[in-house]
Scaffold this motif. Structure first.
Motif, PDB file in Angstrom:
ATOM      1  N   LEU A   1       0.823  -1.191   0.121  1.00 47.59           N
ATOM      2  CA  LEU A   1       0.022   0.027   0.012  1.00 47.59           C
ATOM      3  C   LEU A   1       0.843   1.082   0.048  1.00 47.59           C
ATOM      4  N   GLU A   2       2.029   1.230   0.440  1.00 52.67           N
ATOM      5  CA  GLU A   2       3.014   2.369   0.496  1.00 52.67           C
ATOM      6  C   GLU A   2       4.367   2.149   0.302  1.00 52.67           C
ATOM      7  N   THR A   3       5.356   2.927  -0.174  1.00 59.95           N
ATOM      8  CA  THR A   3       6.363   2.877  -0.360  1.00 59.95           C
ATOM      9  C   THR A   3       7.202   2.257   0.721  1.00 59.95           C
TER      10      THR A   3
ATOM     11  N   ASN B   1      23.765  -1.267  12.795  1.00 65.03           N
ATOM     12  CA  ASN B   1      23.862  -1.540  11.399  1.00 65.03           C
ATOM     13  C   ASN B   1      22.965  -2.463  10.568  1.00 65.03           C
ATOM     14  N   ILE B   2      21.945  -3.064  11.528  1.00 63.04           N
ATOM     15  CA  ILE B   2      20.925  -3.832  10.835  1.00 63.04           C
ATOM     16  C   ILE B   2      19.821  -2.880  10.362  1.00 63.04           C
ATOM     17  N   LEU B   3      19.730  -3.369   8.997  1.00 58.54           N
ATOM     18  CA  LEU B   3      18.526  -2.746   8.091  1.00 58.54           C
ATOM     19  C   LEU B   3      17.016  -3.240   8.469  1.00 58.54           C
ATOM     20  N   VAL B   4      16.229  -2.390   8.844  1.00 57.18           N
ATOM     21  CA  VAL B   4      14.834  -2.790   8.963  1.00 57.18           C
ATOM     22  C   VAL B   4      13.757  -2.220   7.927  1.00 57.18           C
ATOM     23  N   THR B   5      12.949  -2.770   7.309  1.00 64.68           N
ATOM     24  CA  THR B   5      12.089  -2.101   6.408  1.00 64.68           C
ATOM     25  C   THR B   5      10.656  -2.477   6.833  1.00 64.68           C
ATOM     26  N   ARG B   6       9.695  -1.456   6.739  1.00 66.09           N
ATOM     27  CA  ARG B   6       8.662  -1.523   7.330  1.00 66.09           C
ATOM     28  C   ARG B   6       7.463  -0.885   6.487  1.00 66.09           C
ATOM     29  N   PHE B   7       6.196  -1.523   5.942  1.00 65.67           N
ATOM     30  CA  PHE B   7       5.393  -1.116   5.193  1.00 65.67           C
ATOM     31  C   PHE B   7       3.927  -1.613   5.351  1.00 65.67           C
ATOM     32  N   ARG B   8       3.136  -1.071   5.055  1.00 63.54           N
ATOM     33  CA  ARG B   8       1.462  -1.544   5.211  1.00 63.54           C
ATOM     34  C   ARG B   8       1.222  -2.100   3.973  1.00 63.54           C
ATOM     35  N   ALA B   9       0.641  -3.533   4.232  1.00 65.25           N
ATOM     36  CA  ALA B   9       0.146  -4.256   2.919  1.00 65.25           C
ATOM     37  C   ALA B   9      -1.500  -4.658   3.206  1.00 65.25           C
ATOM     38  N   GLN B  10      -2.209  -4.943   2.089  1.00 68.74           N
ATOM     39  CA  GLN B  10      -3.347  -5.334   2.177  1.00 68.74           C
ATOM     40  C   GLN B  10      -3.498  -6.974   1.873  1.00 68.74           C
ATOM     41  N   LEU B  11      -4.331  -7.653   2.680  1.00 67.71           N
ATOM     42  CA  LEU B  11      -4.619  -9.020   2.349  1.00 67.71           C
ATOM     43  C   LEU B  11      -5.836  -9.097   1.475  1.00 67.71           C
ATOM     44  N   PRO B  12      -5.798  -9.957   0.567  1.00 67.40           N
ATOM     45  CA  PRO B  12      -6.722 -10.147  -0.660  1.00 67.40           C
ATOM     46  C   PRO B  12      -7.947 -10.866   0.050  1.00 67.40           C
ATOM     47  N   GLN B  13      -8.869 -10.114   0.470  1.00 64.47           N
ATOM     48  CA  GLN B  13     -10.117 -10.581   0.991  1.00 64.47           C
ATOM     49  C   GLN B  13     -11.349 -10.044   0.389  1.00 64.47           C
TER      50      GLN B  13
ATOM     51  N   ARG C   1     -14.653  -9.775   1.616  1.00 64.16           N
ATOM     52  CA  ARG C   1     -15.464  -8.894   2.335  1.00 64.16           C
ATOM     53  C   ARG C   1     -14.937  -7.647   3.211  1.00 64.16           C
ATOM     54  N   LYS C   2     -13.837  -7.964   3.780  1.00 66.62           N
ATOM     55  CA  LYS C   2     -13.352  -6.624   4.352  1.00 66.62           C
ATOM     56  C   LYS C   2     -11.641  -6.689   3.743  1.00 66.62           C
ATOM     57  N   LYS C   3     -11.459  -5.527   4.001  1.00 68.96           N
ATOM     58  CA  LYS C   3      -9.892  -5.272   3.582  1.00 68.96           C
ATOM     59  C   LYS C   3      -9.041  -5.175   4.618  1.00 68.96           C
ATOM     60  N   GLY C   4      -8.175  -6.413   4.952  1.00 66.60           N
ATOM     61  CA  GLY C   4      -7.358  -6.687   5.991  1.00 66.60           C
ATOM     62  C   GLY C   4      -6.279  -5.865   5.761  1.00 66.60           C
ATOM     63  N   ILE C   5      -5.857  -5.307   6.615  1.00 65.65           N
ATOM     64  CA  ILE C   5      -4.549  -4.310   6.505  1.00 65.65           C
ATOM     65  C   ILE C   5      -3.429  -4.812   7.660  1.00 65.65           C
ATOM     66  N   VAL C   6      -2.172  -4.966   7.041  1.00 62.65           N
ATOM     67  CA  VAL C   6      -1.135  -5.442   8.095  1.00 62.65           C
ATOM     68  C   VAL C   6       0.003  -4.702   7.877  1.00 62.65           C
TER      69      VAL C   6
END
Length: 108
Positions: free
Chosen positions: A14-16, A25-37, A39-44
């Motif tokens: 959903l986002e960059t 020096n450990i790299l962490v990447t985070r972003f929101r994503a949508q599950l394919p449902q 009835r409802k839009k599940g965002i994780v």
């Protein structure tokens, strides 16, 4: 940490991806994503660590579909609002990522 379960699913980004480097020096990447449902839009929230975080940050962008494998966790987030006194935040710590073509699911 809460309850954890292993999950494998297809998600839509959903986002960059937001890359961040920790003190050791450990790299962490985070972003929101949508599950394919249907009835409802599940965002994780997806979390990637190390070399996988670098790869995801460089090769994937918003509106891409990816197949992920990782651990699902439900964390309680306490809010001071009396109407919503307790909400659960869904996060997936991703261990494996595979590209997924939009043409396979019928979207162009």
């Amino acid at each position: 940490m809460g309850d954890t379960n292993y999950i494998s699913t297809i998600v839509k980004i959903l986002e960059t991806p937001n890359k961040k480097s920790l003190d050791n020096n450990i790299l962490v990447t985070r972003f929101r994503a949508q599950l394919p449902q249907i009835r409802k839009k599940g965002i994780v929230n997806l979390i990637f660590w190390g070399n996988l975080a670098k790869t995801v940050g460089n090769y994937y962008q918003a509106n891409d579909y990816i197949l992920i494998e990782g651990y699902l966790s439900l964390n309680n987030k306490y809010i001071l609002n009396p109407v919503k006194s307790n909400s659960k935040k869904v996060e997936i710590t991703v261990l494996k990522v595979y590209p997924f073509s939009n043409y396979l699911i019928g979207k162009k």
